[in-house]
Design an enzyme around this catalytic site. Structure first.
Site, PDB file in Angstrom:
ATOM      1  CB  SER A   1      -8.258   3.882   2.224  1.00 30.52           C
ATOM      2  OG  SER A   1      -9.250   3.369   3.078  1.00 30.52           O
TER       3      SER A   1
ATOM      4  CE  LYS B   1      -7.818   6.158   6.228  1.00 30.45           C
ATOM      5  NZ  LYS B   1      -7.508   6.020   4.792  1.00 30.45           N
TER       6      LYS B   1
END
Length: 814
Positions: A712, A755
């Site tokens: 990511s 996140k």
């Protein structure tokens, strides 16, 4: 001629039984063969026996014709013809009811028995053949002729050997049979007439009259000898088999009698010592068994095992093992189910009351209830709640059980390394017990509880004690758990109605085959607004009650709670938050006790800071100003979401790429991809090939002691490389996450909720995501992402437009 008759009162009571005594010598045989046979002979029919020439036979007569015949023949000393009756049912037989071959005999004596019947003693002389009846009244009389015996088929030597074999076999029969008197052995050894010897042995056989008649009808002596030997061998085998059976039965009876006597003595001793507890335990087991709803097969197994317990000595170690086994069988809830509650409104109210958020999980439970209500019965699904620690996965199981109206059991699988913990131990081992599955079913007293398998990802794999993960495959497979086999129980148990709910923090540690059998439901971390609501609705009331503080004595202000969440917790769940709330309440409880009066107290930021001290959760903050070569990335960890900085810098060299910061293989691959893509698109990025070839580039991710991995950070690394080479600064308060490809595409990543939480905690205002992640953002309530600007991209070049302070000028080649 010798007369050697035994006492006839001991000989026989009917035609079917007789004792035979040879009264003739070898010289008598020659004399008998010369006896003339009249043309007409009175015929005496007999049942169930055959008279052989030379043999003496006692016969009880009862028919009027037979009695009349005996009186006249005995009085006039005339011979008679003795013929076996073919049709035994006929009381007035004719020629068709008789065999054609018989024996001419003389009546030696008549006896009047005590019961009024007449018994005669007759002796056979010569074999005769009946041709036709000449008289039927007052008794039968027929035309007859003599049938002399021959020896044509074998020579005398072979015939003598055959007779010796017959003698040996007959002597063996005398030893085995209680019916043949021992004196017969002496008689056989002293008979010197071959025909008399064959007739004597044939008469002693316990065979039907039809077979004796076959022997009589054979003319050749060797044929008669072979037939007698065949029948004698068959009788010998039957006698040996009967003797074996009798011996076995006798031994069994002796053992049973011995065991009975010993058991009676043992019971007496136990009663003297204070009562027979074993008998009492058996009666209790029978009483409990009578109340169980068992299938016929299970009842049969229980009865068999109970009888085994009754045969076992109560002082034997096996008695305790067998008793424990039966107690386990009888304590299990075979075919006992808790009725499900199909009130969806009530179930939804229970789930909402106990847990804030978790909308997906609640929807799944309500869907299951709806299907159960429509269908009435179905195989229970295997649910796996997957998410970071402290988000309420375990406590959710109890709420689900309450919503369904089922019993609830929980087993922790963390650190499980022995397969026997799942399947149980063999009952023959000392200290054996069922596995945890069967033990908890027994504890629940229901065959359809909600069964929580906590920390299933912490189960150890293959080791010296087996593979516990493989043992769970049968438990968690709806196609197999209808007949789950426990090593201790040794009886298949139906687990198909059990609602198994597993919890896990990470799916990567779960056996792939086990993971395939479960329905994965992700339980994501909470953002600040959700934590605030959970603390107000659940955590604070629970801790106030646990610490004995009445509602209203202590009030947490929203500002104080938010300050507590942001500065003293660093997690996706609320476990640490609950601990900090408990610490504050304990401090206030002490103050209330010391003042010895009811005190109304509010907890704000100042009180939180005073009680908890220095802020312990130091979250990374977004960059205050634009910087060159430093990009803020978003990462997911088992503890929740975090931000991380990707730093890149150049130095004179030969175009080499180096990396530090405890990076994993996948993250290193992302860095290489970003670097190769940059070198392939230098013109679009406003760079010259010489700038790449003459400079080394170094990538570093701070907190080098913490391992980092995953794809990511791809777009963050690419943006940091471009910034380092071009000298362009990255905007402040911008964070990004996404996987990159060599073609320049940006791919979606997971952990979006966590996140987002990390970004809000770091006061980031702008986030860059892959366009495919928009679906995850749409699932988050709008109020929770208020103040965030989210930019969606599909390619790596689009990232630069949102992240750079200035637009990159393309390099124009000549």
């Amino acid at each position: 001629m010798k007369k050697n008759l035994m006492d006839l009162s001991d000989l026989i009571e009917n035609d079917a039984e007789a004792e035979f005594i040879p009264l003739l010598t070898g010289d008598d045989e020659l004399h008998l063969n010369k006896v003339a046979i009249p043309d007409d002979l009175p015929i005496l029919p007999i049942r169930n026996n055959v008279l052989f020439p030379g043999m003496v036979l006692p016969i009880t007569v009862g028919r009027n014709k037979s009695i009349q015949l005996i009186k006249e023949a005995y009085k006039e000393k005339q011979p008679i013809g003795v013929v076996a009756q073919r049709n035994k049912e006929s009381e007035d037989p004719l020629l068709v009811d008789l065999y054609q071959v018989g024996t001419m005999a003389t009546i030696m004596k008549t006896l009047q028995m005590p019961d009024g019947s007449t018994t005669i003693i007759i002796q056979g002389q010569r074999k005769i053949k009946i041709h036709e009846l000449v008289q039927t009244e007052p008794y039968l009389k027929a035309k007859v002729s003599a049938m002399d015996d021959t020896l044509l088929k074998i020579d005398k030597v072979a015939f003598d050997a055959l007779l010796d074999s017959l003698k040996d076999l007959f002597l063996q029969m005398v030893k085995l049979s209680s019916r043949i008197p021992m004196e017969s052995s002496f008689a056989v050894n002293n008979i010197d007439s071959p025909n008399f010897l064959i007739h004597f042995m044939a008469s002693g056989l316990d065979i039907p009259a039809q077979e004796k008649q076959k022997i009589l009808e054979l003319e050749d002596a060797s044929d008669r000898a072979y037939l007698v030997m065949s029948l004698m061998s068959r009788e010998m085998q039957a006698m040996e088999l009967r003797q074996q059976i009798q011996h076995k039965v006798k031994n069994d009876l002796d053992k049973q009698q011995r065991d009975f006597i010993l058991n009676q003595q043992l019971k007496t001793i136990q009663e003297e010592l204070g009562g027979n507890s074993g008998e009492q335990e058996i009666q209790e087991l029978k009483q409990k068994a009578s109340e169980k709803k068992w299938t016929p097969e299970l009842a049969q197994i229980f009865d068999k095992e109970l009888k085994k317990l009754q045969r076992t000595n109560a002082m034997s170690p096996d008695y305790g093992i067998q008793l424990n086994y039966l107690n386990v069988i009888i304590d299990l809830p075979w075919s006992e189910y808790t009725p499900d509650q199909f009130n969806l409104k009530k179930a939804k109210a229970v789930l909402d009351r106990e847990h804030f958020g978790l909308d997906k999980v609640k929807e799944r439970i309500l869907e299951h209830l709806a299907v159960l209500k429509l269908r009435g019965d179905m195989k229970a699904p295997i649910l796996c709640l997957y998410g970071p620690p402290g988000v309420g996965k375990t406590s959710l199981g109890r709420s689900i059980a309450e919503a369904l109206g089922r019993k609830y059991v929980r087993v922790s699988l963390g650190g499980l390394q022995d397969e026997s913990e799942i399947r149980g131990h063999r009952k023959t081992y000392i200290g054996a017990m069922p596995g945890r599955i069967i033990q908890n079913i027994k504890k629940a007293q229901s065959s359809n509880p909600v069964f929580m398998l906590d920390e299933i990802d912490k189960v150890l794999g293959m080791n010296i004690n087996g593979d516990p993960s493989a043992a769970l495959l049968e438990v968690l497979d709806p196609e197999q758990n209808t007949s789950f086999h426990d090593n201790f129980l040794e009886i298949d148990y139906d687990l198909s109605k059990v609602l198994f709910i597993a919890t896990a923090n990470s799916l990567s540690n779960i056996h792939p085959a086990l993971l395939d059998r479960m329905e994965i439901i992700e339980v994501t971390g909470y953002i600040i607004e959700e934590k605030l609501q959970i603390a107000k609705r659940h955590l604070i009331p629970k801790q106030l009650k646990n610490h004995g503080i009445e509602e209203g004595q202590l009030v947490f202000l929203d500002a104080g709670l938010k300050y507590l969440i942001e500065n003293y917790t660093r997690e996706s769940g609320v476990r640490q938050l609950e601990k900090q709330i408990a610490t504050i309440i304990r401090s206030k409880a002490r103050a209330i006790v010391e003042k010895n009066k009811n005190t109304f107290t509010q907890v704000g930021e100042e009180e939180v800071r005073r009680i908890l001290g220095t802020e312990t959760a130091r979250h990374a903050q977004a960059l205050d100003t634009s910087m060159q070569g430093v990009v803020t990335g978003l990462a997911w960890t088992s503890a929740g979401g975090e931000i991380l900085f990707i730093e890149a810098s150049t130095s004179p060299g030969k175009g080499n790429l180096s990396m530090t910061g405890s990076l994993g293989d996948v993250m290193k691959e992302s860095a290489n991809l970003a670097f190769e893509y940059l070198k392939a698109h230098t013109q679009e990025l406003g760079l010259k090939d010489e700038e790449i070839q003459n400079q080394n580039i170094h990538i570093h991710v701070p907190e080098g002691a913490t391992p980092k991995d995953g794809p990511s950070a791809g777009i963050a690394i690419f943006t940091a490389l471009v910034s380092a080479y071009t000298g362009q600064k990255i905007k402040a308060n911008v964070a990004m996450t996404g996987e990159i490809t060599l073609r320049g595409q940006v791919l979606p990543v997971g952990g979006i909720r966590e996140k987002i939480l990390a970004a809000k905690r770091a006061h980031i205002h702008q986030i860059i995501l892959c366009n495919a992640n928009k679906a995850q953002i749409d699932e988050i309530p709008k109020e929770y992402i208020k103040g965030l600007s989210i930019n969606y991209i599909d390619s790596m070049m689009q990232v630069l437009a949102f992240a750079m302070d200035e637009k990159i000028k393309k390099n124009k080649k000549k």
